[in-house]
Design an enzyme around this catalytic site. Structure first.
Site, PDB file in Angstrom:
ATOM      1  N   CYS A   1      46.090  54.441  67.987  1.00  0.00           N
ATOM      2  CA  CYS A   1      44.808  54.403  67.578  1.00  0.00           C
ATOM      3  C   CYS A   1      43.936  55.494  68.156  1.00  0.00           C
ATOM      4  O   CYS A   1      43.882  56.503  67.871  1.00  0.00           O
ATOM      5  CB  CYS A   1      44.499  52.693  68.200  1.00  0.00           C
ATOM      6  SG  CYS A   1      43.083  51.969  67.738  1.00  0.00           S
ATOM      7  N   HIS A   2      43.220  54.968  69.227  1.00  0.00           N
ATOM      8  CA  HIS A   2      42.152  56.217  69.732  1.00  0.00           C
ATOM      9  C   HIS A   2      42.893  56.678  70.950  1.00  0.00           C
ATOM     10  O   HIS A   2      42.256  57.707  71.574  1.00  0.00           O
ATOM     11  CB  HIS A   2      40.998  55.266  70.370  1.00  0.00           C
ATOM     12  CG  HIS A   2      40.159  54.975  69.187  1.00  0.00           C
ATOM     13  ND1 HIS A   2      40.372  53.737  68.531  1.00  0.00           N
ATOM     14  CD2 HIS A   2      38.972  55.367  68.997  1.00  0.00           C
ATOM     15  CE1 HIS A   2      39.200  53.539  67.735  1.00  0.00           C
ATOM     16  NE2 HIS A   2      38.346  54.575  67.952  1.00  0.00           N
TER      17      HIS A   2
END
Length: 181
Positions: free
Chosen positions: A110-111
């Site tokens: 994800c991030h």
């Protein structure tokens, strides 16, 4: 199987996406590994379900107490606030970079790759992430692709990346496979 191997999960004191912490954690345990929660501060970390508070988890060690040499691999869960905070912490960036310098596998979802950018660890690597990081990763020299999971072995270590919680099954399997090599 990763019997006897210890895997670091690096997270900020708050902001980690809970499922991106707990699912890989279970996968490491199921494969016989020993997951350890590492953070910048002692005590507990506050996980989130998107923007809502979820559960808290006890920190095993702080960055002041550990070295990458104690671990066989690293997982960087996402959540927007989690990696954004980690990339501003020099010790978190140094800890992350040390896994690349030592040739140890790293998995980020994800991030999570924001921390990798700050560690200058994506240049020349093929990665994926949450779509909003695409430009950041390309500007850092990575080849960004939109895939469920990417296993890049074209560097000093194996780098596993995924986009989002829907990719967790593939992400967890690829990470455990890399930690077992």
């Amino acid at each position: 199987m990763i019997q006897g191997k210890t895997i670091a999960f690096l997270v900020a004191p708050e902001g980690v996406e809970q499922v991106e912490l707990t699912e890989p954690w279970k996968a490491v345990q199921h494969a016989g590994g020993n997951p350890r929660l590492i953070s910048t501060d002692p005590g507990t970390i506050q996980a989130f379900h998107h923007l809502d508070k979820a559960e808290s988890f006890p920190v095993d060690s702080t960055l002041d107490q550990v070295s990458a040499s104690e671990f066989d691999g690293l997982i960087l869960p996402g959540g927007v606030a989690n990696p954004d905070m980690l990339r501003t912490e020099p010790k978190a960036v140094e800890f992350t970079k040390a896994f690349f310098d030592a040739g140890k596998p790293v998995a980020a979802i994800c991030h999570g790759p924001w921390t990798l950018i700050e560690a200058d660890a994506v240049r020349g690597r093929t990665v994926t992430s949450w779509p909003s990081l695409r430009t950041d990763l390309r500007n850092a020299g990575a080849n960004w692709v939109d895939q469920e999971v990417v296993v890049d072995t074209d560097g000093a270590n194996t780098l596993i990346t995924s986009r989002k919680p829907d990719d967790l099954k593939a992400f967890c399997q690829a990470a455990v496979d890399a930690f077992g090599d």
